[in-house]
Design an enzyme around this catalytic site. Sequence first.
Site, short mmCIF file in Angstrom:
data_model
loop_
_atom_site.label_atom_id
_atom_site.label_comp_id
_atom_site.label_asym_id
_atom_site.label_seq_id
_atom_site.Cartn_x
_atom_site.Cartn_y
_atom_site.Cartn_z
CG HIS A 259 -1.99 1.04 1.14
ND1 HIS A 259 -3.25 0.86 1.64
CD2 HIS A 259 -1.99 2.28 0.59
CE1 HIS A 259 -3.97 1.95 1.41
NE2 HIS A 259 -3.23 2.82 0.77
NE ARG B 266 1.06 11.26 -3.27
CZ ARG B 266 -0.05 10.93 -2.62
NH1 ARG B 266 -1.05 10.34 -3.27
NH2 ARG B 266 -0.18 11.21 -1.34
CG ASP C 153 -5.97 3.77 -0.95
OD1 ASP C 153 -6.62 3.68 0.09
OD2 ASP C 153 -4.86 4.30 -1.02
CG HIS D 26 -10.03 4.65 1.75
ND1 HIS D 26 -8.93 5.43 1.95
CD2 HIS D 26 -11.06 5.30 2.33
CE1 HIS D 26 -9.27 6.51 2.65
NE2 HIS D 26 -10.56 6.46 2.88
CG HIS E 30 -5.84 2.66 5.19
ND1 HIS E 30 -7.20 2.63 5.22
CD2 HIS E 30 -5.51 3.35 4.07
CE1 HIS E 30 -7.68 3.29 4.18
NE2 HIS E 30 -6.68 3.73 3.47
CG ASP F 218 -2.09 5.05 3.35
OD1 ASP F 218 -1.93 5.28 2.13
OD2 ASP F 218 -3.02 5.53 4.01
#
Lengths: 314, 458
Positions: free
Chosen positions: B64, B68, B156, B183, B236, B332
Amino acid sequence: MSWNRQHLLDIESLTADEIVTVLDTARAFKAVGERAIKKVPALRGRTVVNLFVEPSTRTRTSFELSEQRLSADIINFTAEASSLKKGETLKDTAKNLEALNIDFIIIRHSAAGAAHFLSRVLNAHVINAGDGAHEHPTQALLDAFTIRERKGKIEGLNVTILGDILFSRVARSNIWALTKLGAKVTLCGPATLVPRTFEAMGCRVTHHLDDAIRDADIIHLLRIQHERQRQTMFPSLNEYTQLFGLNKARLAQTKPDALIMHPGPVNRGVEIDSDIADSARSLILEQVTNGIAVRMAVLFLVNGGKGPQEIAAG
Amino acid sequence: MNSLLLSGGRVIDPANRLDSAADVLILDGKIAAVGSDASANAPRDIEKFDASGLVVCPGLIDLHVHLREPGQTQKETIATGTAAAARGGFTSLVVMPNTAPAIDNSGTVALIHERAAREGVVNVFVAGAITKNIAGEELAPIGGLKRAGVVAITDDGHCVQNNELMRRACEYAKMFDLPVMDHCQDYSLVTTGVMHEGRWSTSLGLQGWPSAGEEMIVARNILLAELTGAQVHCQHLSAAGSVALIREAKKRGVPISGEACPHHFTLTDAAIAGSEKFWAQDGKQIFGNRQFPEWPSYDTNFKMNPPLRSARDREAILEGLADGTIEILCSDHAPHCGFEKEVEFDYAPFGITGLENEFALSLMQLYHAKRLGLSDLITKYTTAPAKLLKLAKGTLSVGADADVTVFDPDREWVFEREATASKSFNNPFYGWPLKGRAVATIVTGKIVWAEKSDMVPA
């Protein structure tokens, strides 16, 4: 007597002694305000920016007048007329103001923690004039000043704060100030606006008005900010008024010397009956008057003033 | 090339139930031997790595992370993000699809694979979107994504609110044996919440993000996993109720799984009131009486989604990790630029980086705190994510890709901003004294990062 702070960001971090220092200093400034010449030179040559990112009339006017009476130079700055509208960050806006060698920033902002944030990125003195639902320290100080003036003390009093607590910075600052000074604070309002989590701040929570006001020495009403709230918080203003509005019949159940406060603006007929707001038991306009003395005291102390003794001499 | 003899280490390979002193021989990027015949079979001129006093385990997987790319390269790139991963001991990453544009088509998947092959330091696997543009309205071309090589689908950063759409995504993904990762956030309950709803959001005057907002969707996902038979993975996890729901569902055999991030099982919502408030109570157990790092109130490096929760929630996450309810650890890793985070708390983006410090925090909170043995902890970073995503990774079996992490579980170090490989610095753990650290990271037989830089061949 003690004051060594560069900023006034919240009441939570103040000691009882510091709060009392502000109140005592404000008492000296109140005497100044009753003279024919109301101006003192304490902040002569100092520049104050009133940075009101969230609209405000009452608090801004009170700060402005306080600054003028201390002989400060003043710049007024509102979000609508600033680069914040053009996407400039708060940090950049404040840094640009600081580059003009200003000394104080009075900040009103809709985001909690905005004043704390500014105090970390600036060298100027920062005074919080209300940050989101977090705190409104000068309001709590003027409320404490008003209570002390009328009741002679704060310790041991029962103070009930009634209304929209969840979204209220006034409530939070008042809870800290009053509990630090030894009052017993009760919060009351619908369960949606007065969650039990407030008990961790050292106050009692009830959803029954009669229970909340029976032993109160002070009933502090908060405006129902209906325009801000989603429809889910309570069914209607009418139902709110029926359950939590302060009216004559309810007032008759309270102690005869219980006093009523409100930080304004008042919704007449919603949280309070119109004629109660104007009665002898209402301190609403005294709060406004005292706001000047308290804000002068805060500016004076943050500027390095030591306490009321200096003003008495002047 | 890409041959190496790791000698004298304690080898922990949960896939082979191995935990003993052994040598590991890597030949041509593959594991060639583990144990007594490793050094015997090694070519005489092979490069050697002295692992004595260290643990040698399968390369760690973080399933996870946000790298970007494409579109947000001011925050992170595949090059900088994988360099950060290597520093943290990670050899494989799964990147999330909330890029610009989103990873909702096979072309973008191919672009990432191609760029990762060229610029990445570690292995990069891709998670595709569940819905087009992660908008939660129409299914993304899941079959095409699968053909392009995605290892899972997820929206997510967002959560599919429409239950029927989520049901169809599960049914459809099951055809391809693709796990659906989620998520978990019910928008109508969370509204504009920015931190855990509780005593601290109350006193700070910040809008609360209630635990029920996560638990509601975890419950939904359990029901849909049961209904469709698809593997649904809850990302998460932060709330005690989520752990209880998953624990109960697993007992019934529902194909549901979960992951946890170190910030959620180390910090609590008290941290947003400032370091003084955190160390006074919730932080006590972490360091004993050592020097405590300091930070101010409303520090946006403590803002992430889901938010830091109460001490009770933190304890429940730790228990869930200890009893196996939560089988996967991850970061994350969510880089943001300094100027994006240097704003009012309400306006700051959610997320913190984590690749370089997550392993240390996991070791501290789970192994050193005696909640989990070293082998069980490694499982959560290797075989467990490999199994969920069906990756041929996470093992030191002979013939497997030679992805290896060498670490010292007892190494004490301070996490420093200056030593960061990530492009972003939005991390609340700078200045923290940590315990446990990767010493070398090996990807297909090549040392891609080592604590002593002279270990890395130029």
